[in-house]
Design an enzyme around this catalytic site. Structure first.
Site, mmCIF file in Angstrom:
data_model
loop_
_atom_site.group_PDB
_atom_site.id
_atom_site.type_symbol
_atom_site.label_atom_id
_atom_site.label_comp_id
_atom_site.label_asym_id
_atom_site.label_seq_id
_atom_site.Cartn_x
_atom_site.Cartn_y
_atom_site.Cartn_z
ATOM 1 N N ARG A 28 -88.392 -57.553 31.348
ATOM 2 C CA ARG A 28 -88.169 -57.170 29.955
ATOM 3 C C ARG A 28 -88.768 -58.110 28.925
ATOM 4 O O ARG A 28 -89.095 -57.666 27.826
ATOM 5 C CB ARG A 28 -86.663 -56.987 29.723
ATOM 6 C CG ARG A 28 -86.158 -55.720 30.379
ATOM 7 C CD ARG A 28 -84.668 -55.721 30.544
ATOM 8 N NE ARG A 28 -84.241 -56.712 31.513
ATOM 9 C CZ ARG A 28 -82.990 -56.889 31.895
ATOM 10 N NH1 ARG A 28 -82.042 -56.170 31.358
ATOM 11 N NH2 ARG A 28 -82.686 -57.795 32.805
ATOM 12 N N LEU A 63 -88.094 -53.531 47.991
ATOM 13 C CA LEU A 63 -87.213 -52.503 48.575
ATOM 14 C C LEU A 63 -85.933 -53.104 49.152
ATOM 15 O O LEU A 63 -85.049 -52.372 49.580
ATOM 16 C CB LEU A 63 -87.966 -51.714 49.661
ATOM 17 C CG LEU A 63 -89.249 -51.008 49.197
ATOM 18 C CD1 LEU A 63 -89.840 -50.177 50.331
ATOM 19 C CD2 LEU A 63 -88.998 -50.124 47.980
ATOM 20 N N LYS A 64 -85.841 -54.415 49.195
ATOM 21 C CA LYS A 64 -84.634 -55.125 49.670
ATOM 22 C C LYS A 64 -84.029 -54.433 50.891
ATOM 23 O O LYS A 64 -82.875 -53.994 50.890
ATOM 24 C CB LYS A 64 -83.600 -55.255 48.552
ATOM 25 C CG LYS A 64 -84.072 -56.143 47.402
ATOM 26 C CD LYS A 64 -82.938 -56.550 46.478
ATOM 27 C CE LYS A 64 -83.394 -57.480 45.377
ATOM 28 N NZ LYS A 64 -84.243 -56.839 44.357
ATOM 29 N N THR A 82 -84.445 -50.051 62.747
ATOM 30 C CA THR A 82 -84.582 -49.191 61.562
ATOM 31 C C THR A 82 -85.442 -49.880 60.501
ATOM 32 O O THR A 82 -86.278 -49.245 59.853
ATOM 33 C CB THR A 82 -83.171 -48.855 61.012
ATOM 34 O OG1 THR A 82 -82.458 -48.206 62.067
ATOM 35 C CG2 THR A 82 -83.232 -47.950 59.807
ATOM 36 N N THR A 88 -77.925 -62.978 43.114
ATOM 37 C CA THR A 88 -77.476 -63.828 42.005
ATOM 38 C C THR A 88 -76.365 -63.149 41.199
ATOM 39 O O THR A 88 -75.743 -63.786 40.362
ATOM 40 C CB THR A 88 -78.651 -64.176 41.073
ATOM 41 O OG1 THR A 88 -79.346 -62.967 40.779
ATOM 42 C CG2 THR A 88 -79.589 -65.164 41.700
ATOM 43 N N LYS A 134 -94.615 -55.757 40.440
ATOM 44 C CA LYS A 134 -93.453 -55.473 41.302
ATOM 45 C C LYS A 134 -92.994 -54.040 41.104
ATOM 46 O O LYS A 134 -92.682 -53.621 39.986
ATOM 47 C CB LYS A 134 -92.308 -56.424 40.958
ATOM 48 C CG LYS A 134 -91.036 -56.146 41.763
ATOM 49 C CD LYS A 134 -90.028 -57.260 41.584
ATOM 50 C CE LYS A 134 -88.939 -56.969 40.593
ATOM 51 N NZ LYS A 134 -87.914 -56.042 41.022
ATOM 52 N N ASP A 142 -80.877 -53.327 57.374
ATOM 53 C CA ASP A 142 -80.367 -52.366 58.349
ATOM 54 C C ASP A 142 -80.547 -53.005 59.723
ATOM 55 O O ASP A 142 -80.940 -54.175 59.827
ATOM 56 C CB ASP A 142 -81.145 -51.038 58.221
ATOM 57 C CG ASP A 142 -80.282 -49.837 58.604
ATOM 58 O OD1 ASP A 142 -79.596 -49.916 59.649
ATOM 59 O OD2 ASP A 142 -80.299 -48.833 57.873
HETATM 60 O O1 C5P Z 1 -86.235 -57.795 32.995
HETATM 61 P P1 C5P Z 1 -86.051 -58.999 33.847
HETATM 62 O O2 C5P Z 1 -87.079 -60.086 33.600
HETATM 63 O O3 C5P Z 1 -84.639 -59.511 33.861
HETATM 64 O O4 C5P Z 1 -86.382 -58.424 35.301
HETATM 65 C C1 C5P Z 1 -86.237 -59.156 36.411
HETATM 66 C C2 C5P Z 1 -86.599 -58.367 37.626
HETATM 67 O O5 C5P Z 1 -86.257 -59.137 38.773
HETATM 68 C C3 C5P Z 1 -85.879 -57.037 37.800
HETATM 69 O O6 C5P Z 1 -86.779 -56.130 38.434
HETATM 70 C C4 C5P Z 1 -84.726 -57.355 38.703
HETATM 71 O O7 C5P Z 1 -84.364 -56.284 39.537
HETATM 72 C C5 C5P Z 1 -85.283 -58.478 39.556
HETATM 73 N N1 C5P Z 1 -84.254 -59.407 40.067
HETATM 74 C C6 C5P Z 1 -83.446 -60.165 39.242
HETATM 75 N N2 C5P Z 1 -82.536 -61.038 39.737
HETATM 76 C C7 C5P Z 1 -82.413 -61.178 41.036
HETATM 77 C C8 C5P Z 1 -83.216 -60.454 41.890
HETATM 78 C C9 C5P Z 1 -84.141 -59.568 41.364
HETATM 79 O O8 C5P Z 1 -83.542 -60.051 38.032
HETATM 80 N N3 C5P Z 1 -81.555 -62.061 41.498
#
Ligand code: C5P
Length: 229
Positions: A205, A61-62, A69, A115, A32, A65
């Site tokens: 992470r 890129l969520k 666009t 979330t 991702k 618009d």
């Molecule tokens: O590090 P971690 O496992 O928390 O990363 C989760 C990934 O998923 C991040 O790139 C974060 O932007 C994305 N994300 C999220 N919760 C959401 C939507 C996307 O953690 N509701």
């Protein structure tokens, strides 16, 4: 190798991203790339990674618009052949249809209610239904408009699979037992998320911070997750 893990390359640094892919590519084939990386390094950098390591791209890129666009924005990244490209379901069916038409070879992945919202914050924006109902309604409309994937919390995965059984359900917010939740509020293990209906889990992470740049530690962590599923 069919891993349900999508590894989140949450970094601004191309050599860091390259190293994470290089280490994990034998075990994972979905990566991702989000705004943090894309806005600084651009398309060319993604092309370079794709040329070096053949992988499936989740382009986060969520987009949100007016339909025309968003159509243009999707056309601008279509040559990257993202397997998944995220848009906000809140943009509505016309926007989602425009995105889907501009990416015939990929899946438009609709993000429902973020979330990070609490019920209070959400209702103070003027939404009359609660988050859960709104998320269901938006998911329903997104799928009818051509989204073929839905991004949701693992706690909503079962519901979403029920609404859209043919859609690919993708859930971030997963952690192995005993790991710090960091800024995620509610987490499930990858196994729980998958048995709740998720097809893929987005993990950042748990894999990248834990291991630093140690090849062995990172591969061991991925193997541990695969074995836990
Ligand atoms: O590090 P971690 O496992 O928390 O990363 C989760 C990934 O998923 C991040 O790139 C974060 O932007 C994305 N994300 C999220 N919760 C959401 C939507 C996307 O953690 N509701």
């Amino acid at each position: 190798m069919n891993s349900p893990i999508i590894l989140a390359l949450d970094t601004k640094d191309p050599s860091q991203a390259r190293n994470w892919i290089k280490i994990s590519r034998p075990l994972i084939n979905h990566f991702k790339i989000g705004l943090e990386y894309f806005l600084l390094n651009g398309k060319e950098s993604v092309v370079a990674l794709q040329k070096e390591f053949d992988f499936e791209l989740f382009l986060d890129l969520k987009l949100y618009d007016i339909p025309n666009t968003v159509k243009g924005a999707v056309e601008s990244v279509a040559s990257l052949n993202p397997k998944f490209l995220t848009v906000h379901a809140a943009g509505g069916p016309k926007m989602i249809r425009a995105a889907a038409e501009a990416l015939p070879g990929g899946s438009i992945a609709a993000v429902t209610v973020l979330t990070s919202f609490s019920e209070n914050e959400f209702s103070s924006l003027g939404y009359s239904e609660d988050i859960s109902r709104t998320a269901r309604s938006w998911a329903d409309q997104a799928v009818a408009a051509g989204a073929t994937s839905l991004i949701c919390s693992p706690f909503e995965a079962k519901q979403m699979k029920g609404i859209a059984p043919n859609s690919t359900i993708i859930t971030p917010g997963v952690r192995l037992l005993g790991e710090p939740a960091n800024d995620q509020n509610r987490v499930m293990t990858p196994k729980e998320a998958l048995s709740n209906g998720a097809d893929f889990v987005v993990i950042g992470r748990s894999i990248t911070s834990f291991s630093g740049d140690s090849e062995q530690a990172m591969q061991d962590k991925i193997t541990e997750i695969h074995q836990s599923i």
